[in-house]
Design a protein around this motif. Sequence first.
Motif, mmCIF file in Angstrom:
data_model
loop_
_atom_site.group_PDB
_atom_site.id
_atom_site.type_symbol
_atom_site.label_atom_id
_atom_site.label_comp_id
_atom_site.label_asym_id
_atom_site.label_seq_id
_atom_site.Cartn_x
_atom_site.Cartn_y
_atom_site.Cartn_z
ATOM 1 N N THR A 40 14.000 0.541 7.551
ATOM 2 C CA THR A 40 13.245 1.511 8.358
ATOM 3 C C THR A 40 13.133 1.109 9.818
ATOM 4 O O THR A 40 13.552 1.845 10.713
ATOM 5 C CB THR A 40 11.829 1.698 7.781
ATOM 6 N N VAL A 41 12.564 -0.051 10.104
ATOM 7 C CA VAL A 41 12.269 -0.426 11.492
ATOM 8 C C VAL A 41 13.547 -0.571 12.313
ATOM 9 O O VAL A 41 13.674 0.016 13.399
ATOM 10 C CB VAL A 41 11.443 -1.726 11.541
ATOM 11 N N LEU A 42 14.507 -1.336 11.814
ATOM 12 C CA LEU A 42 15.745 -1.552 12.570
ATOM 13 C C LEU A 42 16.546 -0.259 12.739
ATOM 14 O O LEU A 42 16.976 0.062 13.866
ATOM 15 C CB LEU A 42 16.583 -2.639 11.896
ATOM 16 N N PRO A 43 16.765 0.537 11.692
ATOM 17 C CA PRO A 43 17.508 1.795 11.892
ATOM 18 C C PRO A 43 16.827 2.758 12.865
ATOM 19 O O PRO A 43 17.502 3.423 13.650
ATOM 20 C CB PRO A 43 17.572 2.390 10.473
ATOM 21 N N ILE A 97 4.249 0.709 9.378
ATOM 22 C CA ILE A 97 3.086 1.197 8.621
ATOM 23 C C ILE A 97 3.433 2.488 7.886
ATOM 24 O O ILE A 97 3.056 2.693 6.726
ATOM 25 C CB ILE A 97 1.890 1.399 9.570
ATOM 26 N N GLY A 98 4.164 3.370 8.547
ATOM 27 C CA GLY A 98 4.548 4.620 7.905
ATOM 28 C C GLY A 98 5.425 4.400 6.688
ATOM 29 O O GLY A 98 5.322 5.137 5.693
ATOM 30 N N ALA A 130 -5.123 -6.366 -1.261
ATOM 31 C CA ALA A 130 -4.477 -7.488 -1.934
ATOM 32 C C ALA A 130 -2.991 -7.580 -1.619
ATOM 33 O O ALA A 130 -2.401 -8.651 -1.723
ATOM 34 C CB ALA A 130 -4.669 -7.376 -3.449
ATOM 35 N N SER A 131 -2.383 -6.443 -1.238
ATOM 36 C CA SER A 131 -0.955 -6.434 -0.941
ATOM 37 C C SER A 131 -0.641 -5.273 -0.024
ATOM 38 O O SER A 131 -1.484 -4.381 0.202
ATOM 39 C CB SER A 131 -0.141 -6.313 -2.232
ATOM 40 N N LEU A 132 0.576 -5.243 0.495
ATOM 41 C CA LEU A 132 0.996 -4.145 1.367
ATOM 42 C C LEU A 132 0.933 -2.801 0.653
ATOM 43 O O LEU A 132 0.682 -1.769 1.276
ATOM 44 C CB LEU A 132 2.418 -4.402 1.872
ATOM 45 N N ALA A 133 1.131 -2.805 -0.655
ATOM 46 C CA ALA A 133 1.098 -1.559 -1.421
ATOM 47 C C ALA A 133 -0.265 -0.886 -1.348
ATOM 48 O O ALA A 133 -0.373 0.347 -1.473
ATOM 49 C CB ALA A 133 1.476 -1.821 -2.871
ATOM 50 N N ASP A 134 -1.318 -1.665 -1.144
ATOM 51 C CA ASP A 134 -2.681 -1.114 -1.093
ATOM 52 C C ASP A 134 -2.943 -0.301 0.166
ATOM 53 O O ASP A 134 -3.979 0.369 0.271
ATOM 54 C CB ASP A 134 -3.710 -2.252 -1.178
ATOM 55 N N LEU A 135 -2.028 -0.358 1.142
ATOM 56 C CA LEU A 135 -2.236 0.357 2.401
ATOM 57 C C LEU A 135 -1.867 1.836 2.314
ATOM 58 O O LEU A 135 -2.207 2.607 3.216
ATOM 59 C CB LEU A 135 -1.412 -0.297 3.512
ATOM 60 N N ALA A 136 -1.194 2.236 1.260
ATOM 61 C CA ALA A 136 -0.752 3.622 1.130
ATOM 62 C C ALA A 136 -1.922 4.590 1.284
ATOM 63 O O ALA A 136 -2.972 4.422 0.654
ATOM 64 C CB ALA A 136 -0.069 3.836 -0.214
ATOM 65 N N GLY A 137 -1.768 5.574 2.152
ATOM 66 C CA GLY A 137 -2.796 6.589 2.358
ATOM 67 C C GLY A 137 -3.851 6.230 3.381
ATOM 68 O O GLY A 137 -4.619 7.099 3.807
ATOM 69 N N ARG A 138 -3.918 4.985 3.823
ATOM 70 C CA ARG A 138 -4.958 4.586 4.784
ATOM 71 C C ARG A 138 -4.535 4.904 6.218
ATOM 72 O O ARG A 138 -3.360 4.827 6.570
ATOM 73 C CB ARG A 138 -5.251 3.090 4.674
ATOM 74 N N ARG A 139 -5.519 5.245 7.039
ATOM 75 C CA ARG A 139 -5.297 5.454 8.471
ATOM 76 C C ARG A 139 -5.441 4.111 9.171
ATOM 77 O O ARG A 139 -6.487 3.459 9.069
ATOM 78 C CB ARG A 139 -6.298 6.470 9.035
ATOM 79 N N GLY A 194 3.643 4.040 3.454
ATOM 80 C CA GLY A 194 2.877 5.185 2.974
ATOM 81 C C GLY A 194 1.525 5.340 3.633
ATOM 82 O O GLY A 194 0.717 6.175 3.222
ATOM 83 N N ALA A 195 1.274 4.539 4.680
ATOM 84 C CA ALA A 195 0.021 4.649 5.424
ATOM 85 C C ALA A 195 0.198 5.604 6.602
ATOM 86 O O ALA A 195 1.313 6.062 6.891
ATOM 87 C CB ALA A 195 -0.416 3.275 5.915
ATOM 88 N N VAL A 196 -0.908 5.915 7.277
ATOM 89 C CA VAL A 196 -0.888 6.852 8.402
ATOM 90 C C VAL A 196 -1.140 6.082 9.693
ATOM 91 O O VAL A 196 -2.258 5.617 9.940
ATOM 92 C CB VAL A 196 -1.961 7.946 8.236
ATOM 93 N N PRO A 197 -0.120 5.900 10.536
ATOM 94 C CA PRO A 197 -0.336 5.175 11.796
ATOM 95 C C PRO A 197 -1.093 6.024 12.807
ATOM 96 O O PRO A 197 -0.818 7.219 12.955
ATOM 97 C CB PRO A 197 1.084 4.883 12.275
#
Length: 353
Positions: free
Chosen positions: A320-323, A184-185, A163-172, A188-191
């Motif tokens: 994150t991405v730009l730095p 993705i990292g 439902a949202s980006l927050a739901d991706l936490a922990g997923r590969r 909180g997800a695993v790239p």
Amino acid sequence: MHRLFRLAALCCSLWVVAASAQTPLAPAPYKLRVVGGLAGVSQFTRWEEPFWSRELLRLSGGRFSADIVPFDRAGVPGVEMLSLLQLGVVPFGTTLMSALSAQYPQYTAPDLAGLNPDIASLRQSLSVFRPYLEKALRDQHGVEMLAVYTYPAQVLFCKKPLASLADLAGRRIRVSSVGQADFIGALGAVPVNTAFGELVSNLQSGNVECAITGTMSGNSLGLPAMTNYVYAMPLTWGLAVFGANRAAWEALPPELRALLRKELPKLEASIWEEAARDTAEGFACNSGASDCKVGQKGRMVVVPVSAQDERRRQEVFKTTVLPRWLKRCGGRCDDIWNQTIGLARHIATPGKP
């Protein structure tokens, strides 16, 4: 360098096999050898291959022709394409910009993950960055940039409810570039960096639960039968530079150079227009909408982008991405960014006003 020369020998060997399998429509006094983009996707099958194998012969009145083979069937590793162009081993070739992340991260700026939420933003990012890119490729690599193509929006396909980006936490999650991995990292997800050709097997085996790929590419791969949710936020797009070894370019007959300078911008424009259409068509077909005309109709849920997730995208990009891109790139990229994309998009590097 020794590795590059070994690759050169392999490339040329496989090129002969690939080129001999094609039959030109008519003999021409001057034939080019071209390495194109990814095999099996519409950029190659609908545009690159027809242009080089048929249209060039027609447009030149039979004077010039070309053989083309996709880079992933020519024995040319994507990460080595720019070096092989520079050496002249590949006289005309297509370089995926994401493949330059390790050696030349400065060139990947226009399509950093989370930067371009729509194709209009991507156009703007590339437009302001293009003069720098063209000059750098010519001056530092001896490569003449002739066109820049884009693939459709690269989005998330997931098996489980989303439902949202927050739901991706922990997923590969399957990614195809270091920038996607950074984004993705940060959620909180695993790239899991996976080649395009191995995407399906990784989903089937359960090695990944979600995959980032093109909306229409995912449809062509049969992802609606393996995943249930597709998230509407473009994370990246997939820019590719078509260029020529400078010496090979200058050795062409002047009339052929003039013809390519005239026609390649038209080919580029057609590919960009198709990328926009395929992005929308992919969502329609994956969900089984009535306006699906080309792909196979699925039953996926297209998850809309909420205002909260749009803010999250901007936050992840800036923090994150730009730095991390700047860290890989070094101090030179601070100025490159702030004088091009950062200035146009009003996104200064950290610490800059």
